[in-house]
Structure formats: structure tokens, C-alpha cells
Design a protein around this motif. Structure first.
Motif, PDB file in Angstrom:
ATOM      1  N   PRO A  88       9.172   2.487   4.947  1.00 28.00           N
ATOM      2  CA  PRO A  88       8.605   2.515   3.590  1.00 28.00           C
ATOM      3  C   PRO A  88       9.699   2.392   2.537  1.00 28.00           C
ATOM      4  CG  PRO A  88       7.674   4.267   4.937  1.00 28.00           C
ATOM      5  CD  PRO A  88       8.819   3.674   5.720  1.00 28.00           C
ATOM      6  N   LYS A  89       9.359   1.736   1.444  1.00 23.92           N
ATOM      7  CA  LYS A  89      10.313   1.498   0.355  1.00 23.92           C
ATOM      8  C   LYS A  89       9.902   2.292  -0.882  1.00 23.92           C
ATOM      9  CE  LYS A  89      12.591  -1.343   2.830  1.00 23.92           C
ATOM     10  NZ  LYS A  89      13.745  -0.795   3.510  1.00 23.92           N
ATOM     11  N   LEU A  90      10.905   2.778  -1.605  1.00 26.76           N
ATOM     12  CA  LEU A  90      10.681   3.495  -2.860  1.00 26.76           C
ATOM     13  C   LEU A  90      10.270   2.491  -3.927  1.00 26.76           C
ATOM     14  CD1 LEU A  90      10.915   6.078  -4.577  1.00 26.76           C
ATOM     15  CD2 LEU A  90      13.306   5.491  -4.926  1.00 26.76           C
TER      16      LEU A  90
ATOM     17  N   LYS B  93       8.098  12.792  -6.194  1.00 27.33           N
ATOM     18  CA  LYS B  93       6.756  12.248  -6.449  1.00 27.33           C
ATOM     19  C   LYS B  93       6.775  10.755  -6.756  1.00 27.33           C
ATOM     20  CE  LYS B  93       4.704  16.254  -6.110  1.00 27.33           C
ATOM     21  NZ  LYS B  93       4.116  16.607  -4.861  1.00 27.33           N
ATOM     22  N   GLU B  94       7.806  10.052  -6.264  1.00 25.00           N
ATOM     23  CA  GLU B  94       7.883   8.604  -6.420  1.00 25.00           C
ATOM     24  C   GLU B  94       7.193   7.956  -5.214  1.00 25.00           C
ATOM     25  OE1 GLU B  94      12.146   8.376  -8.736  1.00 25.00           O
ATOM     26  OE2 GLU B  94      12.109   8.740  -6.582  1.00 25.00           O
ATOM     27  N   ASP B  95       6.504   6.844  -5.450  1.00 24.72           N
ATOM     28  CA  ASP B  95       5.713   6.201  -4.405  1.00 24.72           C
ATOM     29  C   ASP B  95       6.569   5.588  -3.306  1.00 24.72           C
ATOM     30  OD1 ASP B  95       3.453   6.847  -5.819  1.00 24.72           O
ATOM     31  OD2 ASP B  95       3.129   4.830  -6.611  1.00 24.72           O
TER      32      ASP B  95
ATOM     33  N   GLU C  15       0.846  -1.189   0.000  1.00 25.65           N
ATOM     34  CA  GLU C  15       0.000   0.000   0.000  1.00 25.65           C
ATOM     35  C   GLU C  15       0.883   1.242   0.000  1.00 25.65           C
ATOM     36  OE1 GLU C  15      -2.425   0.549   3.552  1.00 25.65           O
ATOM     37  OE2 GLU C  15      -1.167  -0.889   4.602  1.00 25.65           O
ATOM     38  N   LYS C  16       0.439   2.225  -0.736  1.00 24.81           N
ATOM     39  CA  LYS C  16       1.159   3.492  -0.836  1.00 24.81           C
ATOM     40  C   LYS C  16       0.907   4.301   0.438  1.00 24.81           C
ATOM     41  CE  LYS C  16       1.434   7.696  -3.610  1.00 24.81           C
ATOM     42  NZ  LYS C  16       0.966   8.396  -4.809  1.00 24.81           N
ATOM     43  N   VAL C  17       2.001   4.802   1.023  1.00 29.73           N
ATOM     44  CA  VAL C  17       1.879   5.596   2.249  1.00 29.73           C
ATOM     45  C   VAL C  17       2.386   7.012   2.072  1.00 29.73           C
ATOM     46  CG1 VAL C  17       1.907   3.621   3.807  1.00 29.73           C
ATOM     47  CG2 VAL C  17       4.073   4.688   3.130  1.00 29.73           C
ATOM     48  N   GLY C  18       2.858   7.353   0.871  1.00 27.42           N
ATOM     49  CA  GLY C  18       3.348   8.698   0.620  1.00 27.42           C
ATOM     50  C   GLY C  18       4.191   8.741  -0.634  1.00 27.42           C
TER      51      GLY C  18
END
Length: 138
Positions: free
Chosen positions: A129-131, A55-57, A47-50
Motif C-alpha cells: 500500500p502507498k501513502l 490518519k493518512e490514507d 482503493e483505500k485499504v487503511g
């Protein structure tokens, strides 16, 4: 309260391993322990958290949301048995990982899969979080 079961490396059901293939992120959740050093894993959604400043997820694992198909596990409904391994990095810090020796490449013409030689490691997720570059196959 039931005692939490862990293997010899401290890995337990619910832990996650992260494979980063050029910022194409794959998360694998431990669904069962098999002896002292083996686990059964299944690939899960993220899931995307930011976003970062470009502007990369940024993504995290979406626990218990198992993918229907996986590039790394032949039948993700059953999962795959993997041996947990331990190594030491250049800073003399220990880390845990599982290795993959192949992936499945789908033929777009007849929807069959071909096993391709490939070596990647998935490290125990560090809760950060991971890019992830956008992939439209996800």
C-alpha cells in the motif's frame, strides 16, 4: 491452461506501475504488450485499504477500474504506449519503470487542457500500500 505471456523484463498484462508525486498516487495498469519492451497502459482508480498512525490514507490499485480522465494519458479509453526501462538503484538493485514527460493541466475557465512539461517515473508496483494525501480531484 494458456501460457502467461511476458515481455523481456517479465512484465505481463495486468501488471501495475505506480507514480508517486509528493504522495499523490497514480496507478497505471498494463493492458497490452507491444513487442519486447513496450506496453500499453491505462490509468486506474485506487482503493483505500487503511490509514497510517497520522490518519493518512493507504491505497492500492483497483484493477480494471479505469479512470475516465487522466492527467498523464491524453485518452485513457485508448491508453498510451510506453517503453519499459530498467535501471539500478544505489543499493545495486535493478528496478523497472516507465517515464512521463508531460501532464495535462485543465483550465478551469473553459475546460480545455494544456500539455505541461514534466518528468516523472512510475515504478513497477511492489504490492505494498502507498501513502496518498487526499485529493479532491480524484
Amino acid at each position: 491452461m494458456a501460457k502467461e505471456v511476458k515481455n523481456q523484463y517479465g512484465v505481463k498484462v495486468g501488471d501495475v506501475f505506480c507514480l508517486d508525486s509528493n504522495h499523490n498516487i497514480h496507478f497505471f495498469q498494463v493492458v497490452s504488450l507491444r513487442g519486447k519492451s513496450q506496453v500499453t497502459i491505462r490509468e486506474i482508480e485506487f482503493e483505500k485499504v487503511g490509514e497510517n498512525e497520522y490518519k493518512e490514507d493507504l491505497v492500492i490499485p483497483y484493477l480494471n477500474h479505469f479512470k475516465n480522465e487522466s492527467y498523464y494519458i491524453e485518452n485513457n479509453n485508448i491508453g498510451m504506449s510506453k517503453i519499459i526501462q530498467k535501471d539500478v538503484n544505489s543499493n545495486n538493485e535493478e528496478y523497472l519503470y516507465i517515464s512521463f514527460n508531460y501532464f495535462f493541466n485543465r483550465n478551469p475557465y473553459d475546460d480545455t487542457y494544456q500539455k505541461m512539461a514534466y518528468y516523472k517515473m512510475a515504478n513497477l508496483w511492489d504490492d505494498k500500500p502507498k501513502l496518498h494525501y487526499i485529493d479532491y480531484i480524484h
